[in-house]
Enzyme design. Structure first.
Site, PDB file in Angstrom:
ATOM      1  N   LYS A  25       0.858  -1.172   0.000  1.00 48.87           N
ATOM      2  CA  LYS A  25       0.000   0.000   0.000  1.00 48.87           C
ATOM      3  C   LYS A  25       0.895   1.222   0.000  1.00 48.87           C
ATOM      4  CE  LYS A  25      -2.133   3.066   3.170  1.00 48.87           C
ATOM      5  NZ  LYS A  25      -1.632   4.133   2.347  1.00 48.87           N
ATOM      6  N   GLU A  71       9.628   0.745  10.902  1.00 49.77           N
ATOM      7  CA  GLU A  71      10.609   1.823  10.836  1.00 49.77           C
ATOM      8  C   GLU A  71       9.826   3.077  11.173  1.00 49.77           C
ATOM      9  OE1 GLU A  71      14.156  -0.148   9.331  1.00 49.77           O
ATOM     10  OE2 GLU A  71      13.839   1.890  10.062  1.00 49.77           O
ATOM     11  N   CYS A 127      12.872  10.520   8.916  1.00 48.08           N
ATOM     12  CA  CYS A 127      12.698   9.851  10.202  1.00 48.08           C
ATOM     13  C   CYS A 127      13.957  10.023  11.055  1.00 48.08           C
ATOM     14  CB  CYS A 127      12.413   8.373   9.975  1.00 48.08           C
ATOM     15  SG  CYS A 127      13.510   7.613   8.771  1.00 48.08           S
ATOM     16  N   GLU A 148       8.588  14.795  17.541  1.00 52.91           N
ATOM     17  CA  GLU A 148       9.086  14.815  16.171  1.00 52.91           C
ATOM     18  C   GLU A 148       8.313  15.853  15.376  1.00 52.91           C
ATOM     19  OE1 GLU A 148       8.320  11.328  13.799  1.00 52.91           O
ATOM     20  OE2 GLU A 148      10.365  11.349  13.015  1.00 52.91           O
TER      21      GLU A 148
END
Lengths: 470, 512
Positions: free
Chosen positions: A162, A238, A272, A369
């Site tokens: 996806k 991840e 990330c 973040e």
């Protein structure tokens, strides 16, 4: 490689741009027609069962590109907003290397024959896991696709992927290449769609044997819960990070400033592993801050198809608003806003390169973040102190150390709780070296030989024999 | 052992099989000189030597004849290319792999040329050269291309407050001396892992068959390997071969050939600079057929196993042990096969067997055939040269062979199948192992226990069960005992082209 960009040194942007100017990079087709905008199953294109489509938006203008359609090399920039020159020289370069690297592993991932006790012959087979669900993000669409397809296909699995709803176009183009390359039908299937529907369906599907997800920690929780409550499918994740970048007082100052800038601002801050807590030893703090601000101010923000641009727009309105919210919290909680701090244009999702100084560990911008072009600079005294503060996070994706001292480099690289520690560099990736997170930044590793493990099911075969001899 | 030309690769369904490849008639031989630093050189002595077509006995062309001064020049070039900071040493491992893939692409492009050259120079059937030799070359190059950036050292948990890791470094300048039975393939078996691991090379192809090696040199230049990485010096054993074996600046040597010469190579290597040595030598390979075997399969595999490549294989199934219950029937069927083996012009698509490589080999084989007759073996068919046909020998089968006969002990390297009888497994294990050789062995049985027992008991580097000559780039190949030292192919080959360096860093005693 990202290293290709990093090793270009203090004038990262200028060097890349002059490469473009001397035609090292082919000109983009900014008016690409889109051909591939459907669902790819069994090497064929299908409408959604529901007949629904969704728009994909150009973040540089805020306009709809199409209802999921085709493209060419310019697609990644159109869909994601990253500068075209980078997309060509870095993203695509790494995609090719990753695919070639894993192509080489296909016939080399050996099982073992094992000296077991007794009159037995024992060996292992490294078998494919089976049907692998792969859910990939919007920040490096093509590259994240290659990171997932490479090891999965090298080990003989089949894939249901996806792609991110914000950036489906390049993955669908690759789907057609998969057909052209001659993979048997059904080996790779690609479904564009949304998380709560397509993503959730994959994570909880009873016939999917493994799911690999790259995205936010928040959604990572949901994936793992769904996997656990359905069929205990194997999970690799991840996720996010708040990676510490530690500048010791003996670091090469020019190099450290440029690398720290790159570490945070690359890809519009949407990495990330972004170095989003820059710890600077107090002796060099003031100089470092001054130079970092100057560098941030010189960062060229603009149309991603313009070869002079270093920073394009954020990927969508949601991210845009979220980042501005964090900037606000920084101001309110008392961080020192040194440059930037707001939108950079009237149209599209552009944000000014922003630097906060005198950031304290307890501030929101030091803990959460941001995923945008907002740099946090914090001061520290001693090496022991910074280790404690750097590790004081539920994240643990990456970290970096800038120092000339052998002992300090070894001490920090051992002490930091991070899946990757960079010494005197940042964002250096190779298909050969594993990447992944400690703690809540993820589980499992991608890339390298280690990347094969998640896509392998080990079978032990033990055969009775009349008499064992060594 | 049949291979296709790739029609079923990539998951595509089998379409109509493509037409057989045709050799190039009147092929012009372009590359006949010494290859050093990506340039073509004449020999320092001015000498040349002739290479012949064993089917027609005509000279193909002259080739520059290297000697010690040429080897010295090649080694200098290889050393320079290996210096720290050189283009080759600085190249990303992935890029080394890429160059090997590109070399494979060019070998594929020139496949027909190379197969034609190989057939002209060796006499092997063209279709074998195309579908077996060249297929093996391409696959081996691609296999090792994939390893280049996967050669990993380790980080190691030792005692004390240190950081300890290994680097897997290239050894340096690697010499390779290759044989005439599979000239290009044996060369690629050495070249691929050597380059994959980052070494530079000095190669000597066999004097009987230098042409495909030199054409490969042109491809290496075309791909763009840095100059000096690959150097090729054609010439003779006592001159070029000896110079390479004893060169003080060559760090490693790989030799494929006879056990007799293998010993000379190893001695020279030891006496000079203790260079690392790998050897692929001869064999007297047992092929054990149990009473419960699939008899058709066993007969066919044993037949191809000994007769393939005119019997000129280190893996030749040159002692066929058949369990007594099925012995007579096995011999009968084997003779039938041997009698209908088509011997003739290697460019004819029907040919399975061409000429022997040269007069010396031809004479040796006939001498051993005579010894078989004299020592009391039963000649079932063949047994002589084909009348008035140069270096061609009729496929020959001996039965009632016993262990003490010369044809049961010495490597024949020709189209001669000795068939021996055995009663039980323990006996055949002992007899199969009573030889100084130990390259390959084969077992034909349907019984699981027998198969695993024989696989464990036979002193051979490779044991084939219900197959023969099943050789793959992924699986290591090499000899026990005097059939060789070390392994080629597979991950194991990398160890032969790597020098391991351990680095140990003491950490500061106090926190810095």
């Amino acid at each position: 490689m990202l290293r290709a960009a990093a090793t270009l040194g203090p004038r990262l942007g200028h060097r890349l741009l002059s490469a473009a100017a001397t035609q090292a990079v082919p000109a983009p087709n900014q008016q690409s027609e889109i051909f591939y905008n459907k669902i790819f199953i069994d090497n064929e294109w299908h409408d959604a069962v529901s007949k629904k489509t969704f728009p994909t938006v150009n973040p540089a203008t805020g306009e709809v590109i199409c209802q999921v359609a085709e493209g060419d090399k310019a697609l990644e920039t159109l869909d994601n907003g990253k500068p075209y020159v980078i997309s060509y020289l870095v993203d695509l370069d790494m995609v090719l290397k990753c695919l070639r690297y894993y192509a080489g592993w296909a016939d080399k991932y050996h099982g073992k024959t094992i000296p077991i006790d007794g009159d037995f012959f024992s060996y292992t087979r490294h078998e494919p896991v089976g049907v692998c669900g792969q859910i990939i993000p919007w920040n490096f669409p093509l590259l994240m696709q290659a990171w997932k397809l490479g090891p999965a296909l090298a080990t003989g699995n089949v894939v249901v992927m996806k792609v991110a709803e914000q950036t489906p176009l390049t993955a669908l183009y690759v789907a057609n290449l998969i057909k052209e390359a001659g993979f048997p039908p059904g080996v790779v299937n690609i479904v564009p769609g949304f998380g709560p529907t397509a993503g959730a369906a994959i994570a909880s599907h009873e016939d999917v044997d493994k799911v690999a997800f790259t995205g936010s920690t928040e959604v990572g929780h949901l994936i793992q819960v769904a996997a656990g409550s359905s069929n205990l499918k194997r999970v690799t994740l991840e996720l996010g990070g708040k990676s510490p970048n530690i500048i010791m007082s003996d670091a090469d100052m020019d190099w450290a400033v440029e690398q720290a800038h790159f570490a945070l601002f690359f890809n519009q801050g949407q990495c990330c592993c972004a170095g989003s807590r820059t710890f600077v030893q107090e002796d060099v703090y003031n100089e470092f801050v001054e130079r970092s601000v100057a560098r941030a101010k010189s960062r060229v923000v603009g149309n991603p198809f313009d070869s002079k641009t270093e920073q394009g727009p954020q990927v969508d309105e949601t991210q845009f608003k979220k980042i501005l919210g964090y900037i606000n919290s920084g101001k309110q909680e008392g961080a020192n806003l040194l440059c930037g701090g707001g939108p950079a244009a009237d149209r599209g999702y552009y944000i000014q390169p922003t630097v906060f100084g005198d950031v304290q560990d307890g501030m929101t911008i030091a803990k959460e973040e941001i995923f945008g072009p907002v740099m946090q600079i914090l001061k520290f005294k001693t090496i022991e102190e910074v280790v404690g503060r750097a590790n004081n996070s539920n994240y643990g994706l990456a970290a970096a150390v800038f120092t000339k001292d052998l002992d300090k480099a070894n001490y920090l690289s051992q002490a930091l709780q991070a899946g990757t520690v960079w010494v005197n560099c940042y964002d250096v990736f190779g298909a050969q070296s594993p990447f992944g997170g400690y703690k809540m930044s993820g589980s499992g590793r991608e890339l390298g030989e280690y990347g094969l493990q998640a896509y392998t099911e080990v079978k032990t075969v033990t055969v009775k024999i009349p008499q064992k001899n060594s | 052992m049949a291979t296709t030309n790739g029609a079923v690769e990539n998951g595509q369904p089998d379409k109509k099989p493509p037409a057989l490849p045709r050799p190039i008639r009147n092929l012009e031989v372009k590359f006949t000189k010494i290859f050093i630093n990506n340039e073509w050189h004449e020999s320092k002595s001015g000498k040349k030597f002739a290479t012949y077509n064993p089917s027609t006995l005509e000279k193909i062309c002259d080739v520059e004849e290297g000697d010690k001064p040429d080897v010295d020049q090649a080694v200098e070039a290889a050393q320079a290319a290996f210096q720290r900071g050189s283009a080759w040493r600085q190249l990303d491992a992935l890029s080394r792999g890429r160059l090997l893939h590109q070399l494979a692409d060019l070998v594929e492009r020139d496949r027909t040329i190379l197969a034609t050259l190989e057939t002209m120079d060796t006499g092997k059937p063209f279709l074998h050269a195309f579908f077996i030799d060249l297929e093996g070359c391409i696959k081996t190059l691609r296999y090792f291309a994939g390893w280049a950036d996967k050669i990993q050292g380790k980080t190691i948990p030792t005692d004390d407050n240190v950081v300890c890791f290994t680097r897997h470094e290239p050894i340096g300048v690697c010499g390779a001396i290759t044989p005439w039975n599979f000239p290009l393939l044996m060369l690629v078996w050495k070249l691929a892992p050597a380059l994959c691991c980052g070494n530079t090379v000095v190669l000597k192809p066999a004097e009987q068959t230098p042409l495909t090696a030199l054409h490969l040199g042109s491809l290496i230049k075309e791909v763009g390997f840095p100059p000096g990485v690959v150097n090729i010096v054609p010439g003779f054993g006592p001159t070029v071969g000896a110079a390479i074996s004893s060169h003080p600046q060559i760090n490693k040597i790989a030799f494929t050939g006879s056990t007799e010469v293998g010993k000379l190579v190893k001695e020279a290597a030891s006496r000079s600079n203790l260079k690392r040595v790998t050897l692929e030598l001869g064999g007297k390979n047992p092929c054990i057929v149990c009473a419960d075997a699939d008899l058709d399969l066993a007969v066919e595999c044993a037949h191809q196993g000994v007769f393939f490549n005119q019997g000129q294989c280190c893996t030749a199934a040159s002692r066929v042990f058949v369990e007594e219950q099925i012995y007579a029937e096995f011999v009968r069927r084997s003779v039938e096969y041997a009698k209908k083996r088509p011997v003739g012009d290697p460019f004819d698509v029907r040919t399975e067997q061409g000429p022997q490589i040269d007069q010396k080999q031809f004479d040796k084989i006939l001498e051993l055939i005579e010894s078989g007759k004299k020592e009391g073996a039963k000649l079932e068919c063949g047994g002589s040269a084909m009348e008035d046909r140069g270096l061609f020998i009729t496929p020959t089968v001996f039965s009632e062979v016993t262990d003490n006969m010369r044809i049961a002990k010495e490597e024949i390297f020709g189209p001669v199948q000795p068939i021996l009888k055995f009663k039980n497994i323990e006996e055949v294990i002992k007899r199969a192992n009573s030889t100084d050789y130990g390259l390959t062995a084969a077992v034909f049985t349907k019984n699981l226990d027998k198969a695993l027992k024989l696989a464990s008991a036979l002193e051979s580097g490779t044991v084939w069960i219900n197959c023969y000559n099943a050789i793959y780039a992924q699986a290591p190949f090499g000899g026990f005992k005097m059939s060789g030292n070390g392994r080629e192919l597979g991950e194991y080959a990398l160890a032969e082209y790597t020098e391991v360096k351990t680095v140990t860093i003491k950490l500061g005693d106090k926190n810095p």
